[in-house]
Write a protein that holds these residues in place. Structure first.
Motif, mmCIF file in Angstrom:
data_model
loop_
_atom_site.group_PDB
_atom_site.id
_atom_site.type_symbol
_atom_site.label_atom_id
_atom_site.label_comp_id
_atom_site.label_asym_id
_atom_site.label_seq_id
_atom_site.Cartn_x
_atom_site.Cartn_y
_atom_site.Cartn_z
ATOM 1 N N VAL A 72 0.858 -1.202 0.000
ATOM 2 C CA VAL A 72 0.000 0.000 0.000
ATOM 3 C C VAL A 72 0.892 1.250 0.000
ATOM 4 N N ARG A 73 1.919 1.207 0.843
ATOM 5 C CA ARG A 73 2.880 2.329 0.885
ATOM 6 C C ARG A 73 3.423 2.589 -0.516
ATOM 7 N N ASP A 74 3.832 1.508 -1.203
ATOM 8 C CA ASP A 74 4.457 1.688 -2.517
ATOM 9 C C ASP A 74 3.449 2.150 -3.575
ATOM 10 N N ASP A 105 9.286 -3.450 22.300
ATOM 11 C CA ASP A 105 8.623 -4.705 21.915
ATOM 12 C C ASP A 105 9.474 -5.465 20.914
ATOM 13 N N ASP A 106 10.036 -4.740 19.963
ATOM 14 C CA ASP A 106 10.762 -5.400 18.882
ATOM 15 C C ASP A 106 11.850 -4.451 18.361
ATOM 16 N N ALA A 107 13.064 -4.699 18.847
ATOM 17 C CA ALA A 107 14.159 -3.766 18.517
ATOM 18 C C ALA A 107 14.649 -3.904 17.072
ATOM 19 N N THR A 108 14.203 -4.948 16.367
ATOM 20 C CA THR A 108 14.602 -5.015 14.945
ATOM 21 C C THR A 108 14.030 -3.806 14.200
ATOM 22 N N ARG A 109 13.000 -3.202 14.786
ATOM 23 C CA ARG A 109 12.393 -2.010 14.159
ATOM 24 C C ARG A 109 13.389 -0.849 14.101
ATOM 25 N N ILE A 110 14.433 -0.906 14.930
ATOM 26 C CA ILE A 110 15.464 0.148 14.890
ATOM 27 C C ILE A 110 16.169 0.094 13.534
ATOM 28 N N TRP A 111 16.582 -1.117 13.144
ATOM 29 C CA TRP A 111 17.212 -1.269 11.820
ATOM 30 C C TRP A 111 16.214 -0.919 10.709
ATOM 31 N N ARG A 112 14.967 -1.353 10.905
ATOM 32 C CA ARG A 112 13.957 -1.103 9.867
ATOM 33 C C ARG A 112 13.714 0.392 9.685
ATOM 34 N N ALA A 113 13.685 1.125 10.805
ATOM 35 C CA ALA A 113 13.436 2.576 10.721
ATOM 36 C C ALA A 113 14.515 3.245 9.869
ATOM 37 N N ILE A 167 3.562 4.452 7.994
ATOM 38 C CA ILE A 167 3.536 4.311 6.527
ATOM 39 C C ILE A 167 3.381 2.845 6.086
ATOM 40 N N ASN A 168 3.626 1.909 7.032
ATOM 41 C CA ASN A 168 3.450 0.482 6.714
ATOM 42 C C ASN A 168 2.166 -0.064 7.327
ATOM 43 N N ALA A 169 1.341 0.824 7.865
ATOM 44 C CA ALA A 169 0.161 0.362 8.606
ATOM 45 C C ALA A 169 -1.136 0.740 7.888
ATOM 46 N N ARG A 226 -0.588 -3.164 15.120
ATOM 47 C CA ARG A 226 0.572 -3.869 15.682
ATOM 48 C C ARG A 226 1.801 -3.669 14.801
ATOM 49 N N ARG A 227 1.662 -2.895 13.748
ATOM 50 C CA ARG A 227 2.743 -2.813 12.760
ATOM 51 C C ARG A 227 3.832 -1.832 13.179
ATOM 52 N N ASP A 228 4.919 -1.823 12.364
ATOM 53 C CA ASP A 228 6.097 -1.054 12.777
ATOM 54 C C ASP A 228 5.918 0.462 12.642
ATOM 55 N N PHE A 229 5.535 0.938 11.470
ATOM 56 C CA PHE A 229 5.486 2.392 11.246
ATOM 57 C C PHE A 229 4.155 2.764 10.587
ATOM 58 N N ARG A 236 16.479 1.831 7.713
ATOM 59 C CA ARG A 236 16.454 1.320 6.331
ATOM 60 C C ARG A 236 15.399 2.063 5.490
ATOM 61 N N TYR A 237 14.182 2.197 6.037
ATOM 62 C CA TYR A 237 13.148 2.905 5.266
ATOM 63 C C TYR A 237 13.506 4.380 5.119
ATOM 64 N N GLU A 238 14.036 4.956 6.182
ATOM 65 C CA GLU A 238 14.398 6.375 6.121
ATOM 66 C C GLU A 238 15.362 6.613 4.960
ATOM 67 N N GLN A 239 16.381 5.764 4.875
ATOM 68 C CA GLN A 239 17.405 5.982 3.851
ATOM 69 C C GLN A 239 16.908 5.580 2.461
ATOM 70 N N ARG A 240 16.123 4.522 2.405
ATOM 71 C CA ARG A 240 15.626 4.099 1.097
ATOM 72 C C ARG A 240 14.722 5.173 0.480
ATOM 73 N N LEU A 241 13.844 5.716 1.308
ATOM 74 C CA LEU A 241 12.824 6.624 0.781
ATOM 75 C C LEU A 241 13.264 8.083 0.819
HETATM 76 P P1 ATP Z 1 9.993 -3.994 1.709
HETATM 77 O O1 ATP Z 1 9.720 -3.029 0.635
HETATM 78 O O2 ATP Z 1 11.234 -3.733 2.468
HETATM 79 O O3 ATP Z 1 9.795 -5.421 1.324
HETATM 80 P P2 ATP Z 1 7.668 -4.324 3.353
HETATM 81 O O4 ATP Z 1 6.953 -3.203 4.034
HETATM 82 O O5 ATP Z 1 6.894 -5.161 2.417
HETATM 83 O O6 ATP Z 1 8.884 -3.599 2.721
HETATM 84 P P3 ATP Z 1 8.249 -6.644 5.018
HETATM 85 O O7 ATP Z 1 9.458 -6.837 5.857
HETATM 86 O O8 ATP Z 1 7.976 -7.599 3.919
HETATM 87 O O9 ATP Z 1 8.351 -5.173 4.491
HETATM 88 O O10 ATP Z 1 7.015 -6.614 5.999
HETATM 89 C C1 ATP Z 1 5.696 -6.515 5.531
HETATM 90 C C2 ATP Z 1 4.878 -5.686 6.500
HETATM 91 O O11 ATP Z 1 4.823 -6.327 7.771
HETATM 92 C C3 ATP Z 1 5.473 -4.309 6.773
HETATM 93 O O12 ATP Z 1 5.041 -3.369 5.831
HETATM 94 C C4 ATP Z 1 4.950 -4.011 8.157
HETATM 95 O O13 ATP Z 1 3.639 -3.539 8.106
HETATM 96 C C5 ATP Z 1 4.912 -5.371 8.807
HETATM 97 N N1 ATP Z 1 6.144 -5.649 9.580
HETATM 98 C C6 ATP Z 1 7.277 -6.243 9.144
HETATM 99 N N2 ATP Z 1 8.185 -6.347 10.122
HETATM 100 C C7 ATP Z 1 7.626 -5.812 11.214
HETATM 101 C C8 ATP Z 1 8.042 -5.623 12.558
HETATM 102 N N3 ATP Z 1 9.245 -6.005 12.960
HETATM 103 N N4 ATP Z 1 7.172 -5.048 13.416
HETATM 104 C C9 ATP Z 1 5.939 -4.672 13.020
HETATM 105 N N5 ATP Z 1 5.487 -4.802 11.768
HETATM 106 C C10 ATP Z 1 6.304 -5.366 10.881
#
Ligand code: ATP
Length: 418
Positions: free
Chosen positions: A43-45, A172-180, A132-134, A127-130, A182-187
């Motif tokens: 959806v973001r894309d 809750d999920d520190a992998t979101r630090i790397w994800r933040a 823009i991904n929710a 429950r999602r990370d950001f 990554r998206y910041e720099q990609r976009l």
């Molecule tokens: P990309 O373009 O990098 O593939 P994506 O948004 O499709 O981006 P995915 O890693 O495939 O990324 O994850 C799909 C979706 O699942 C994300 O858009 C996000 O909503 C959710 N998601 C993924 N990882 C997490 C996480 N660690 N915490 C919360 N939500 C997450």
């Protein structure tokens, strides 16, 4: 207010045939009283008018059952099911579809994987990370294409902001630090101010995450068009140090990574080179610890070890014009990735020329005579055969022998076989 409809964008930006498939999936879902949505990155894309390659579906119903039925209808593609997460995926030519049951997650302790329960779309998005991904898009016939945005994702996309949905998110999920990052720099976005404060505050939580999950995040970084941007920003925030206290980003990383992209198009080799170069300026011992903490497999660990071992011998390739056999002797036996990593970092033109000479020509040179031929001319089985073949190969490399007859003559004159 009229809600945005993305049906046209979907037709334009999704793989050919995807909409037709989605219609069938929707019919199957509808018959069971389930609702389905496109969600997350797709959806973001779409809103960013970027191509959508991976189709992430959320089902208010049984996603696994829906995926099984879809795979049957498609009659093509590979179906994989992950029961603990209520998800399944289909990989078909030109179409990747992930099915997830709408769910809510709870975290028992930081770093652990969440436990999941079926829920409504609303909970799933929250429950999602950001933000823009929710977001989601309805695929149901009554409101097909309608954007669903509970968390302000559209506004953040417009403002170019990466924003978490609540204060506990990184805990809750520190992998979101790397994800933040990554998206910041990609976009070309910015991490929103409050989110950045929480990110800095929760950096230590990265240590609660398993090596395997961090490795996955690094692999995602390596799949970006410019991973060096992500590492530059991550280094500014002190993130790599949470992997290993002595892991610092090499000053030349951007130049090295650009070279890697020129020499290697293969995704696996690229990833291996990126990782080897990330740890290039640490000690060999620290690099080993990084490999262990990421739980790298034997092959990847060997490549990083070999990169460091060859790095310590690089000067030998720089002294003066070397005999081809000497170049061969220095480089033979190292994994190709380790050689390429050192080719990438070498400052000396002489070293680079010698490495290229080895990679392009020397490593393919073979003797015409083999072990069996040496036995036939009277040599005894044992280490002598191996030594003779090595000498013979060196003579070939240095142009002292060119034909099979030359090789036979050379062996006799060198005293082998007498
Ligand atoms: P990309 O373009 O990098 O593939 P994506 O948004 O499709 O981006 P995915 O890693 O495939 O990324 O994850 C799909 C979706 O699942 C994300 O858009 C996000 O909503 C959710 N998601 C993924 N990882 C997490 C996480 N660690 N915490 C919360 N939500 C997450």
């Amino acid at each position: 207010m009229k809600r945005l409809n993305l049906a046209q964008q979907m037709a334009r930006r999704m793989p050919a045939g995807a909409l037709g498939t989605l219609e069938k999936v929707e019919k199957a879902a509808c018959q069971r009283g389930w609702r389905i949505y496109l969600a997350g990155g797709a959806v973001r894309d779409l809103l960013l008018r970027r191509p959508v390659l991976d189709i992430d579906l959320v089902v208010e119903g049984d996603a696994v059952q829906l995926a099984v039925e879809t795979a049957k209808t498609l009659k093509a593609g590979r179906l994989t099911i992950h029961p603990p997460f209520l998800t399944a995926s289909i990989r078909a030519p030109g179409l990747n579809m992930d099915f997830a049951t709408a769910r809510t997650e709870s975290y028992t302790c930081p770093g652990a994987l969440p436990s999941v329960r079926p829920a409504k779309l609303d909970d799933d998005l929250r429950r999602r990370d950001f933000s823009i991904n929710a977001m989601a898009v309805s695929l149901n016939s009554a409101d097909f294409g309608t954007l669903i945005d509970y968390c302000g994702g559209q506004a953040d996309l417009k403002a170019g902001l990466i924003r978490v949905l609540h204060e506990e998110s990184f805990r809750d999920d520190a992998t979101r630090i790397w994800r933040a990052v990554r998206y910041e720099q990609r976009l070309g976005f910015a991490i929103e101010r409050q989110t950045l404060t929480w990110l800095r505050h929760d950096l230590d939580k990265l240590q609660t995450v398993s090596g395997e999950r961090i490795r996955h995040e690094l692999e995602c970084v390596f799949a970006e068009p410019y991973p060096e941007k992500v590492f530059r920003r991550a280094t500014g925030l002190g993130i790599p140090k949470k992997l290993h206290p002595r892991l610092t980003m090499p000053r030349d990383l951007a130049r090295w990574y650009a070279r890697v992209r020129r020499v290697s198009t293969d995704k696996k080799t690229r990833g291996a080179l990126y990782l080897a170069l990330l740890t290039y300026n640490t000690s060999a011992a620290a690099a080993k610890q990084v490999c262990a903490s990421l739980g790298l497999d034997k092959k990847a660990t060997r490549i990083i070890d070999a990169t460091h071992s060859l790095k310590s011998r690089l000067d030998a390739l720089d002294d003066h014009p070397l005999q081809p056999s000497a170049i061969y002797q220095i480089l033979n036996g190292y994994a190709e990735e380790a050689i390429l990593a050192n080719l990438t970092t070498a400052r000396s033109g002489m070293v680079r020329r010698n490495i290229r000479f080895y990679l392009d020509e020397l490593r393919y040179v073979k003797t015409e005579l083999a072990g069996g031929d040496l036995l036939a001319i009277g040599m005894k089985k044992g280490p002598q055969i191996k030594a003779a073949l090595e000498y013979l190969l060196a003579a070939r490399l240095d142009g002292e022998v060119r034909t099979r007859r030359d090789e036979e003559k050379w062996l006799k004159e060198s005293g082998f076989g007498n």
